[in-house]
Design a protein around this motif. Structure first.
Motif, short mmCIF file in Angstrom:
data_model
loop_
_atom_site.label_atom_id
_atom_site.label_comp_id
_atom_site.label_asym_id
_atom_site.label_seq_id
_atom_site.Cartn_x
_atom_site.Cartn_y
_atom_site.Cartn_z
N TRP A 1 -24.36 4.73 -12.96
CA TRP A 1 -24.12 5.16 -11.59
C TRP A 1 -23.20 4.18 -10.85
O TRP A 1 -22.33 4.58 -10.08
CB TRP A 1 -25.45 5.31 -10.85
CG TRP A 1 -25.36 5.87 -9.47
CD1 TRP A 1 -25.72 5.26 -8.31
CD2 TRP A 1 -24.89 7.17 -9.09
NE1 TRP A 1 -25.52 6.08 -7.23
CE2 TRP A 1 -25.01 7.27 -7.68
CE3 TRP A 1 -24.40 8.26 -9.80
CZ2 TRP A 1 -24.64 8.41 -6.98
CZ3 TRP A 1 -24.02 9.40 -9.08
CH2 TRP A 1 -24.14 9.48 -7.70
N THR B 1 -31.45 14.17 1.44
CA THR B 1 -30.23 13.38 1.54
C THR B 1 -30.15 12.75 2.92
O THR B 1 -30.23 13.46 3.94
CB THR B 1 -28.97 14.21 1.27
OG1 THR B 1 -27.81 13.44 1.58
CG2 THR B 1 -28.97 15.51 2.04
N SER C 1 -25.70 2.38 -1.84
CA SER C 1 -25.86 2.91 -3.19
C SER C 1 -25.27 1.96 -4.21
O SER C 1 -25.85 1.73 -5.28
CB SER C 1 -25.19 4.29 -3.29
OG SER C 1 -25.80 5.21 -2.42
N SER D 1 -27.53 -0.18 -7.03
CA SER D 1 -27.23 -0.14 -8.46
C SER D 1 -27.11 -1.54 -9.04
O SER D 1 -27.63 -1.82 -10.13
CB SER D 1 -25.93 0.64 -8.69
OG SER D 1 -26.02 1.96 -8.19
N PHE E 1 -32.20 2.87 -4.93
CA PHE E 1 -31.33 3.54 -5.91
C PHE E 1 -31.57 5.05 -5.89
O PHE E 1 -30.63 5.84 -5.88
CB PHE E 1 -31.61 2.97 -7.29
CG PHE E 1 -30.83 3.61 -8.40
CD1 PHE E 1 -29.49 3.30 -8.60
CD2 PHE E 1 -31.42 4.51 -9.26
CE1 PHE E 1 -28.77 3.87 -9.64
CE2 PHE E 1 -30.72 5.10 -10.29
CZ PHE E 1 -29.38 4.77 -10.48
N MET E 2 -32.83 5.45 -5.88
CA MET E 2 -33.16 6.88 -5.84
C MET E 2 -32.62 7.52 -4.57
O MET E 2 -32.05 8.62 -4.61
CB MET E 2 -34.68 7.06 -5.92
CG MET E 2 -35.12 8.51 -5.83
SD MET E 2 -36.91 8.73 -5.69
CE MET E 2 -37.20 8.10 -4.04
N VAL F 1 -28.81 7.95 -4.97
CA VAL F 1 -28.45 9.02 -5.91
C VAL F 1 -28.70 10.39 -5.30
O VAL F 1 -27.83 11.28 -5.31
CB VAL F 1 -29.22 8.85 -7.23
CG1 VAL F 1 -29.03 10.09 -8.12
CG2 VAL F 1 -28.75 7.61 -7.98
N GLN G 1 -25.64 13.05 -4.30
CA GLN G 1 -25.56 14.25 -5.11
C GLN G 1 -25.96 15.50 -4.34
O GLN G 1 -25.35 16.56 -4.51
CB GLN G 1 -26.41 14.09 -6.37
CG GLN G 1 -25.86 13.06 -7.35
CD GLN G 1 -26.60 13.07 -8.67
OE1 GLN G 1 -27.59 13.77 -8.84
NE2 GLN G 1 -26.14 12.27 -9.61
N ASP H 1 -24.75 13.95 -14.30
CA ASP H 1 -25.27 13.72 -12.95
C ASP H 1 -26.68 14.28 -12.81
O ASP H 1 -27.51 13.69 -12.11
CB ASP H 1 -24.35 14.38 -11.93
CG ASP H 1 -22.98 13.73 -11.88
OD1 ASP H 1 -22.91 12.54 -11.52
OD2 ASP H 1 -21.98 14.39 -12.22
N ILE I 1 -29.03 11.71 -14.36
CA ILE I 1 -29.20 10.56 -13.46
C ILE I 1 -30.09 10.94 -12.28
O ILE I 1 -30.94 10.15 -11.84
CB ILE I 1 -27.82 10.08 -12.97
CG1 ILE I 1 -27.00 9.52 -14.14
CG2 ILE I 1 -27.98 9.01 -11.89
CD1 ILE I 1 -25.58 9.14 -13.77
N HIS I 2 -29.91 12.14 -11.77
CA HIS I 2 -30.71 12.65 -10.66
C HIS I 2 -32.20 12.58 -10.99
O HIS I 2 -33.01 12.09 -10.20
CB HIS I 2 -30.28 14.09 -10.37
CG HIS I 2 -30.82 14.66 -9.10
ND1 HIS I 2 -30.05 14.84 -7.98
CD2 HIS I 2 -32.06 15.08 -8.77
CE1 HIS I 2 -30.79 15.37 -7.01
NE2 HIS I 2 -32.02 15.52 -7.47
N ALA J 1 -33.48 8.84 -11.78
CA ALA J 1 -33.61 8.02 -10.58
C ALA J 1 -34.99 8.17 -9.95
O ALA J 1 -35.55 7.22 -9.41
CB ALA J 1 -32.52 8.38 -9.57
#
Length: 409
Positions: free
Chosen positions: A33, A70, A88, A92, A108-109, A112, A116, A127, A130-131, A134
């Motif tokens: 990421w 978000t 972000s 990371s 981090f979560m 992400v 996204q 992605d 990673i989503h 996380a």
């Protein structure tokens, strides 16, 4: 039967399984990421910011219907977007280093999910992985080894030493409180963040004032259960990804006749090295073998968890396959994400060996002769029990996939 069940319960509650595997997954996904955000830094406004084709108004309407999380929707100002993007990046870096890992994993979560979910049409399969990861990483004690937290625990006897941890969680708590008061956090995220913040506060109090007490031991057992459940979910998720991909491929006519790989190799979008793509696509035998091999490996892999040797062979093949995808099709971040997910199945012995060699190459810990100096090494082999990190990892402990199949490393 009862004795076997008792041993399994004792193992699940007494230690956090797969310490090396969880550390590799942590480093792998955080680094993936981080590299992605750095590469797309010049284009960040078009991807997730105010200049993107998916406008703030469209994102607001979509999120109002699907309730996705978000923090970018808390304000439409450019300054707020830049702040979230910078945080972000910072999260990371902190997660790769393993500094205040639990708080860093939450940050981090948030980063992400925020980026996204702001522009849902900008991602690909990598992605999506990673989503998911996380979220799962927040549940794990992924800093038992190869982290600054483990180093601090050895030097000071506790990973909560210092004021940085409480300050960081206080800032996260302030952001959580703002989200609640402003009505931006839904009920699910309210419960999730509230539980994380409260649990961390209880852990800090118990570790500071009752480091050897029953409350601390109870919290340690609960953290082990949560970690092991998280590792099991990560293991199952990876198996589900490969099984689903493999069985869907079987139903496609191009995969059935062995020509599926030819078509992406003929598209300009997936040919970063045209001469190499043409070389591979020019051989019908190579295309057929790679096409059928991909399906075979993906369908077979979940069943190989019951055989350690076969599993390790297919694991190496899948990692090489993803490396080939990165080079041939120009999808480096998808490949890095999948390799990081595959790492949950790596043998513990291999990871310990690699860690020792990396530490030796770093020039801080001799492999033989004088006693190692773990305080100077960024790649320790073990760490004492620390808050949010767990009991000393046993190098003989099986990884998540091997534990599920009943075989050792």
């Amino acid at each position: 039967m009862r004795s076997a069940l008792a041993r399994a319960v004792a193992k699940a509650t007494g230690q956090a399984l797969g310490p090396y595997q969880s550390a590799v997954v942590r480093i792998g996904f955080a680094a993936t990421w981080l590299f992605f955000l750095l590469r797309e830094f010049p284009h960040r406004h078009e991807l997730y910011g105010p200049d993107g084709p998916w406008s703030w108004q469209l994102a607001e309407r979509l999120i109002a219907s699907n309730r996705a999380f978000t923090v970018l929707m808390w304000s439409d100002s450019t300054l707020w977007f830049e702040t979230v993007y910078a945080l972000s990046l910072l999260a990371s870096v902190l997660l790769v280093l393993g500094w205040r890992t639990r708080a860093a994993s939450v940050l981090f979560m948030i980063g992400v999910l925020s980026l996204q979910n702001r522009s849902v049409f900008m991602g690909d399969g990598g992605d999506n992985v990673i989503h998911l990861m996380a979220v799962y990483l927040v549940l794990t004690r992924c800093a038992q080894v190869w982290s600054l937290d483990a180093r601090r625990a050895r030097l000071r006897g506790s990973a909560t030493a210092g004021a940085a941890g409480p300050v960081l969680w206080a800032l996260l708590g302030a952001g959580f409180a703002y989200g609640v008061l402003s009505g931006h956090l839904g009920a699910l995220w309210l419960v999730l963040f509230g539980t994380l913040w409260t649990g961390t506060a209880l852990w800090w109090l118990a570790d500071r004032y009752e480091p050897g007490g029953e409350r601390r031991a109870t919290l340690d057992v609960l953290a082990n259960l949560l970690h092991n459940a998280g590792m099991l979910v990560i293991t199952a998720e990876v198996c589900l990804i490969y099984a689903t991909a493999g069985w869907y491929k079987i139903q496609g006519s191009r995969w059935q006749d062995g020509t599926a790989l030819y078509y992406p190799l003929s598209l300009d979008y997936f040919t970063p090295w045209p001469w190499l793509s043409e070389l591979v696509a020019s051989s019908g035998v190579v295309v057929m073998l790679l096409t059928y091999g991909t399906v075979l490996v993906q369908v077979a892999f979940p069943f190989t968890l019951f055989n350690r040797r076969v599993k390790n062979v297919l694991l190496a093949v899948m990692m090489l396959e993803h490396a080939g995808i990165a080079v041939l099709l120009g999808l480096p971040f998808f490949s890095l994400a999948m390799i990081a997910a595959d790492a949950v199945f790596l043998p513990t012995g291999l990871l310990v060996w690699v860690g020792a060699r990396v530490a030796a190459a770093w020039g801080r810990v001799p492999l033989r002769g004088a006693a190692p100096r773990p305080a100077l090494s960024p790649f320790p082999g073990a760490a004492p029990r620390t808050p949010l990190l767990g009991a000393p990892p046993d190098p003989r402990a099986s990884n998540a996939g091997e534990a599920a199949s009943g075989t050792g490393p």
